[in-house]
Design an enzyme around this catalytic site. Structure first.
Site, PDB file in Angstrom:
ATOM      1  CD  GLU A 194      -2.808   1.269   2.402  1.00 38.47           C
ATOM      2  OE1 GLU A 194      -3.642   2.188   2.452  1.00 38.47           O
ATOM      3  OE2 GLU A 194      -2.699   0.407   3.291  1.00 38.47           O
ATOM      4  CE  LYS A 204      -6.601  -0.011   1.548  1.00 33.90           C
ATOM      5  NZ  LYS A 204      -7.102  -0.483   2.855  1.00 33.90           N
TER       6      LYS A 204
END
Length: 293
Positions: free
Chosen positions: A173, A210
């Site tokens: 992420e 992500k």
């Protein structure tokens, strides 16, 4: 459908229920707890677990709409209706990921790197014992600084390699601040760096990305040509739920992994019927934005 194929092709989204120390108090106040009652960390995490338990145990929180849940360590170890959280979710047909990062360093070179995770091996061993199938770690990119972006990507992939060695699936992420004036340029350079690192990975080294919802729809789709990239998921990143869902619908190969947007509108003060109706509508909206493009 086995786990890998379900993560790659399954319909639904990933619920992010991994708020930890930094964001927990604000989340609780938004949910309706009184700030004066949150007297210490133990009380805070008890309240957080109450909030999450009510959500997870609701009938509308189901495997038809939800592929997985990202948990905080204390939630992983907690119980819902006398059953360990991870097992409770598994019994519902929902897999669990664990947030493993310990927060962010101060901003340097336009980014916030992950703090060192000194006990990473212990965390990963314990996660496996509880039945966790993957992990999540969040860095933040605030400015266009090529050196800083390189450091974020290098750190994320180094951690991912270790996580994969334990048979777990890392969610990488590298969040881009939605308020950055350089957001589009950051995303351009970030994608270039990610592609370079993916070129060095084995096709069995499964990962999930992500991302902040990109300025250019479908911008990260080229990452999916790599067989080890199971999914692209989106964080709400500060957008309200309606805006996040509107942007998500524009990205046909991206599903949600929302946190604040998932909890938006829910309150401790609602009775079960009110709560369930709001949650049902929320889940349907996020599901539709994820699946019905």
């Amino acid at each position: 459908m086995d786990l890998i194929e379900r993560l790659r092709k399954g319909k639904g989204f990933i619920a992010a229920l991994d708020q930890s120390g930094g964001s927990s108090k604000k989340t609780l106040v938004n949910y309706g707890f009184l700030e004066k009652d949150i007297i210490n960390d133990d009380v805070m995490f008890d309240f957080i677990h109450q909030m999450r338990s009510r959500l997870i145990s609701n009938k509308y929180f189901d495997s038809k709409h939800i592929l997985g849940v990202i948990l905080f360590n204390k939630t992983m170890k907690g119980q819902i209706n006398g059953i360990n959280t991870v097992k409770y979710l598994s019994d519902k047909g929902v897999v669990s990921f664990l947030k493993i990062d310990l927060g962010l360093e101060e901003k340097s070179d336009g980014v916030q790197l992950l703090k060192d995770i000194d006990n990473l091996d212990d965390i990963l061993k314990e996660a496996k014992e509880y039945g966790i199938i993957g992990t999540k770690m969040r860095s933040v990119i605030k400015e266009y600084n090529e050196y800083g972006i390189k450091k974020v990507v290098e750190q994320q992939f180094k951690l991912a390699k270790k996580i994969i060695s334990y048979g777990l699936i890392p969610i990488i992420e590298p969040e881009v601040d939605i308020n950055s004036k350089d957001k589009k340029n950051i995303e351009t350079y970030l994608k270039k760096e990610l592609l370079m690192h993916l070129d060095k990975m084995n096709k069995e080294d499964y990962i999930i990305f992500k991302f902040t919802l990109p300025d250019i729809p479908n911008y990260y789709d080229p990452l999916l040509k790599y067989k080890n990239v199971l999914r692209l998921v989106a964080l709400s990143g500060g957008y309200d739920r309606n805006k996040a869902c509107e942007l998500l619908k524009l990205n046909k190969n991206m599903i949600a992994s929302f946190s604040r947007a998932l909890l938006e509108g829910l309150s401790i003060n609602q009775n079960d019927e009110e709560y369930s109706n709001i949650l049902n509508n929320t889940i349907k909206q996020i599901y539709d934005a994820s699946v019905k493009k």
